[in-house]
Design an enzyme around this catalytic site. Structure first.
Site, PDB file in Angstrom:
ATOM      1  N   ARG A  47       0.771  -1.202   0.056  1.00 45.55           N
ATOM      2  CA  ARG A  47       0.127  -0.103   0.011  1.00 45.55           C
ATOM      3  C   ARG A  47       0.910   1.262  -0.109  1.00 45.55           C
ATOM      4  O   ARG A  47       2.224   1.165   0.246  1.00 45.55           O
ATOM      5  CB  ARG A  47      -1.096  -0.031   1.194  1.00 45.55           C
ATOM      6  N   ASP A 235      -1.989  10.679  -2.134  1.00 47.26           N
ATOM      7  CA  ASP A 235      -2.235   9.842  -3.061  1.00 47.26           C
ATOM      8  C   ASP A 235      -2.370  10.449  -4.505  1.00 47.26           C
ATOM      9  O   ASP A 235      -2.126   9.763  -5.453  1.00 47.26           O
ATOM     10  CB  ASP A 235      -3.357   9.105  -2.669  1.00 47.26           C
TER      11      ASP A 235
END
Ligand code: MRU
Length: 350
Positions: A47, A235
């Site tokens: 992740r 992100d």
């Protein structure tokens, strides 16, 4: 032995540190197929935006081992692109693989994909090291001004676990600690997936002083003047500087702004989506409600267990990211230096 990198690429397989088992167990997993790489991203065994991109690149190379055809390449790209929607590094890495591989003869694609995966990983390591050096300037300036401990607040995990190495938001902290600066970190739990526990695990392993807090404690600490600077990862950064990061980042930015504490985003240029004009266009991942209803940990006798904390009938909304508007962001630390949100567009040519 405690691993120091979350992914190692061996041409015919990738060795990853299973982040769903941390901080209680360090368990390595071997990815030998496209499907295994896609599952590792989807289930968050890997992740963090840059690491998702690097794993996807390896997934393409794994897909082409026995079949370098157009249809195999395109189906691999499509499968990986559908794993997680928000982190743009995933699409950045897949587009880079596609650009490199599509023009090649079928027989040359696998070797080129293996090499490109190595290049993406190595470049990410170098990029994050540079982010660390630029961010270090911010921490040095604070240290000079206050002649005392520099207290950084972060959110989620944007450390080496989330990248090929060094991390983004944690990279300046590691650089500061390495040069002997007295630096400490407020680590927020980051419900519901508790990536803050990964940050605490990383910082503890490197001997960086840190304190774990419940997410809701951040506002009070900022109000009390117990935070010198907030640094988080990202992100996806839109062209206007609006930034998507782990859910809860926006609240920290609001509280930082209200208390005149500088708020920085640390991210590589590969996290900037120059085609995205503003934060309202960033796709936000919705994850399963059981991430909120249940919690994993160790029992008193050290066995790993998951317990339900809400009734299974309780309605849950679980958006995984939020968007911090550019007006709340003091600066964005990239491998090219520190810029204001308004200067992000100019990085498009770098
Ligand atoms: O859902 P995750 O754990 O993949 O989200 C990660 C984050 O939001 C990080 O803060 C971000 O990717 C920066 S990682 C260098």
């Amino acid at each position: 032995m405690t691993p120091t990198r979350p992914i190692t690429w061996f041409d015919d397989h990738a060795l990853i540190l299973d982040q769903t088992r941390l901080p209680h167990a360090t368990h390595m997993l071997t990815l030998r197929t496209l499907e295994a790489a896609a599952e590792a991203i989807r289930d968050m065994q890997v992740r963090g935006a840059p690491l998702i991109g690097a794993t996807a690149a390896c997934g393409v190379a794994l897909a082409l081992q026995d079949d370098g055809s157009d249809s195999r390449l395109e189906s691999a790209l499509a499968l990986l692109a559908a794993t997680r929607p928000t982190a743009v590094n995933l699409h950045w890495a897949l587009e880079r693989m596609a650009r490199r591989l599509r023009p090649l003869p079928v027989s040359a694609r696998h070797a080129a994909a293996v090499a490109e995966s190595h290049a993406i990983i190595e470049e990410d390591i170098d990029t994050n090291c540079r982010i660390g050096q630029h961010g270090l300037d911010i921490l040095r300036a604070i240290a000079e001004r206050k002649h005392g401990r520099v207290r950084v607040m972060t959110h989620c995990n944007a450390g080496w676990l989330a990248t090929a190495d060094h991390g983004t938001a944690l990279s300046p902290i590691y650089a500061a600690h390495a040069e002997g600066m007295d630096v400490s970190v407020w680590v927020s739990e980051t419900r519901p997936r508790n990536q803050g526990l990964l940050t605490a695990w990383e910082l503890r392993a490197r001997g960086v002083p840190h304190t774990l807090i419940a997410d809701n404690a951040a506002g009070l600490l900022l109000m009390r003047g117990e935070v010198d600077v907030v640094i988080t990862g990202a992100d996806r950064v839109a062209a206007n500087g609006d930034t998507a990061n782990k859910i809860g980042t926006y609240l920290k930015a609001l509280a930082a702004h209200d208390n005149a504490v500088p708020f920085y985003i640390a991210a590589p240029v590969s996290t900037i989506d120059f085609a995205c004009p503003g934060g309202e266009h960033i796709p936000i991942e919705d994850r399963h409600g059981d991430e909120v209803r249940c919690i994993a940990g160790l029992t008193r006798d050290g066995q790993s267990a998951e317990v339900r904390i809400a009734q299974s009938e309780t309605a849950v909304d679980n958006p995984a990211f939020d968007v911090t508007p550019a007006r709340l962001i003091t600066g964005i630390i990239t491998e090219h230096g520190i810029c204001t949100p308004a200067q992000v567009r100019a990085l498009g040519g770098t």
